[in-house]
Design a protein around this motif. Structure first.
Motif: not given
Length: 629
Positions: A213, A216, A388, A391, A405
């Protein structure tokens, strides 16, 4: 800057780095002020918790329960427990006595930390039914203990048990011996379709999820993060651990009903939320627009239209807006949009992660149009939250749940089911071998139960496979898709679609009662009480008209043909909602069996086209009748 220390030492390592900088804050309800807690103080209390747990004889990997609403003490206990290699099991603050008894017995818990009076009363009543349960430790000093209670202690008393032993050699040894594959938590799922299962989350799962995490998300030590969802929810829990690892400041919101007030007091840069929160924000703003004078209304509409063009049509797609649009947006961003964000408490917004259910497209568009960076995502308890997410710097599409991710593998199984594999995926359910084998196949793929597809690198969810309905005509219906489209209507608060083994689609609707009453009064519709109002034929015709306008894009067999308005909302007390406010369809179907059957007395549904015209008595009359607003 990310600190990847293990949870047994994370808070102490952050205290060395940040010292007296505020780690978190909470509202003192007696003084009505937000009280800061420094990293040094955080570390001090965590050490005391660890020492006191050791004094109680807590074993390595012993299960402890935290039954409380969000409080700093929840985090003290979590990290204090990790310091002695214990496991924490959070209970939802609204859990019933039967749920508490089940979880305590399933996990053989000796010690339960409780928050306020409600949690204490439930836990104390549960003790005779829980052979292993020895002691309750009470966070709130104002809780009144039962006169027959001779074993419970208050949190401050508990801390005294380990006073002076914070540097105990056993404590140091346990913290140093924490293993990545040790269990950190067992999170009991809310069980929309069956019995609750304890999802096992290891320190490795959190460690790898936090690193993925961090790669991103633009989160850092300058962020102020409002905790709104319960720490029991994997989304808020994993997110909060990420924030603490980044050195961000947490503002712990004690009572969920106070979130709007807290937003305006804390002015957070980030807050994770479920779509339901944004649906309420959207409805509130639309109502404010409606109540504004014509000039203000025009400005707000224009500002949101320009915001949509700038943010949704260009920026989200990775395109450069034309100069004229940039200039118009810059004007509205500094004036109308700035005022809107300041009114809501979002003026310092960095980004706002959102997941947990389908986000109605009109709501997602509105949030981005208002210049608020919503990060749509997808995750499960079994995946340590994020699978997911959107981004920055990459195209985002309304309706997608972002991009996968790092550290995860994804493939699609039968019926396009999303299958996952990776180090942040659970090894299984606590003491539920059969359920584990049903969810995780021999090759290690976790079967999510969600169907979806990938397009240009973005993940899209289509439906929950277990929720797919098959009509008696052989057509498949995805109820969540229909519900997320219709729930944005201003007169609809909650909606449950009915279709399984039926000839046509119908719906149970919890209306926005105040708006419905206001509509009735303006149109001279008489009623004696809420139930009478919900039965009124003209009210039902009005709502069917609005629904039909919203569902034109659906296939004929997917369109709602009949509705029943319910005089009271779905509730946890009646078993219709989980602790995360998800609808338990089997319970709703059982509780409203008579109402459902009444919608199918006549096998032939009304022609949808005949619903397109309102009766003369319900013509606009200043209402605007803006469907979905």
């Amino acid at each position: 800057m990310l600190n990847t220390s293990l949870f047994s030492v994370l808070v102490h390592e952050q205290a060395k780095r940040y010292g007296d900088k505020t780690a978190m804050s909470y509202r003192d309800y007696e003084k009505n002020v937000w009280v800061p807690v420094s990293w040094n103080r955080f570390s001090e209390v965590v050490r005391k918790v660890s020492a006191s747990l050791l004094a109680l004889g807590v074993d390595v990997q012993e299960n402890l329960a935290v039954f409380s609403q969000n409080m700093p003490e929840c985090l003290y206990v979590d990290f204090g427990a990790y310091g002695v290699r214990a496991v924490t099991i959070p209970f939802y603050a609204t859990s019933s006595e039967s749920q508490v008894v089940y979880m305590v017995n399933d996990a053989e818990i000796r010690y339960v930390f409780v928050g306020e009076q409600y949690q204490y009363d439930i836990a104390f009543r549960s003790m005779p039914h829980c052979p292993t349960l020895q002691k309750l430790i009470i966070f709130d000093s104002s809780v009144v203990k039962n006169p027959q209670d001779t074993v419970s202690v208050y949190f401050e008393e508990f801390l005294q048990a380990g006073a002076g032993h914070e540097e105990n050699e056993e404590l140091k040894r346990r913290a140093a011996e924490l293993r990545m594959d040790d269990l950190a938590n067992i999170l009991y799922t809310s069980g929309t379709t069956g019995a609750s299962k304890g999802v096992m989350l290891s320190h490795r799962m959190y460690h790898d999820a936090i690193i993925a995490n961090d790669a991103v998300l633009t989160l850092g030590e300058k962020d102020v993060v409002l905790n709104f969802l319960p720490f029991t929810h994997v989304f808020e829990r994993a997110w909060s651990y990420l924030c603490l690892s980044e050195g961000a400041q947490l503002a712990v919101n004690l009572r969920p009903a106070d979130v709007l007030q807290s937003l305006q007091e804390v002015h957070p840069t980030c807050m994770c939320a479920v779509p339901r929160f944004w649906e309420k924000v959207y409805a509130g703003v639309q109502e404010k627009i409606r109540q504004s004078n014509p000039v203000q209304r025009k400005l707000l509409h224009e500002a949101l239209q320009v915001g949509k063009a700038y943010n949704v049509h260009y920026k989200m797609r990775g395109l450069i807006p034309p100069v004229s649009l940039r200039l118009r947006y810059a004007f509205f961003e500094k004036t109308v949009i700035a005022l809107l964000k300041r009114t809501l408490g979002f003026e310092n917004a960095n980004f706002f992660p959102t997941a947990g259910a389908a986000i109605p497209p009109v709501v997602e568009e509105f949030v981005h149009s208002a210049g608020i960076n919503m990060v749509a995502g997808y995750g499960l308890t079994e995946s340590t939250a994020t699978v997911s997410c959107d981004r920055n710097g990459q195209p985002k599409t309304i309706g997608s749940v972002g991009r996968l991710i790092g550290g995860l593998q994804l493939k699609f199984g039968e019926d396009n089911e999303i299958l996952l594999r990776g180090t942040s995926i659970t090894k299984g359910y606590y003491r539920k071998d059969e359920a584990t084998r049903a969810a995780i196949d021999e090759d290690g793929w976790f079967h999510t139960g969600d169907a979806g597809y990938l397009k240009n690198g973005e993940l899209f969810l289509t439906d929950r496979i277990k929720d797919l309905f098959k009509t008696s005509n052989g057509k498949y219906i995805a109820p969540q898709m229909i519900e997320s489209k219709l729930v944005v209507d201003r007169y609809i608060d909650q909606i449950v679609v009915i279709a399984d083994q039926r000839k046509f689609v119908s719906a149970l609707i919890v209306p926005e009662y105040n708006l419905l009453k206001d509509f009735a009064e303006r149109h001279h519709i008489r009623f004696t009480d809420t139930a009478d109002l919900c039965r009124n034929a003209d009210i039902n015709k009005m709502l069917l008209f609005r629904i039909n306008t919203l569902q034109q894009e659906f296939a004929h067999y997917e369109q709602v043909k009949r509705i029943t308005l319910l005089p009271e909302p779905f509730s946890m007390e009646k078993g219709e909602l989980t602790n995360t406010l998800k609808v338990k369809r089997p319970v709703v179907n059982r509780n409203y069996a008579a109402e459902i059957e009444a919608m199918y007395v006549e096998d032939t549904p009304p022609e949808v086209d005949k619903l397109c015209t309102l009766p003369p008595s319900l013509e606009q009359k200043g209402d605007g009748m803006i469907v979905g607003q």
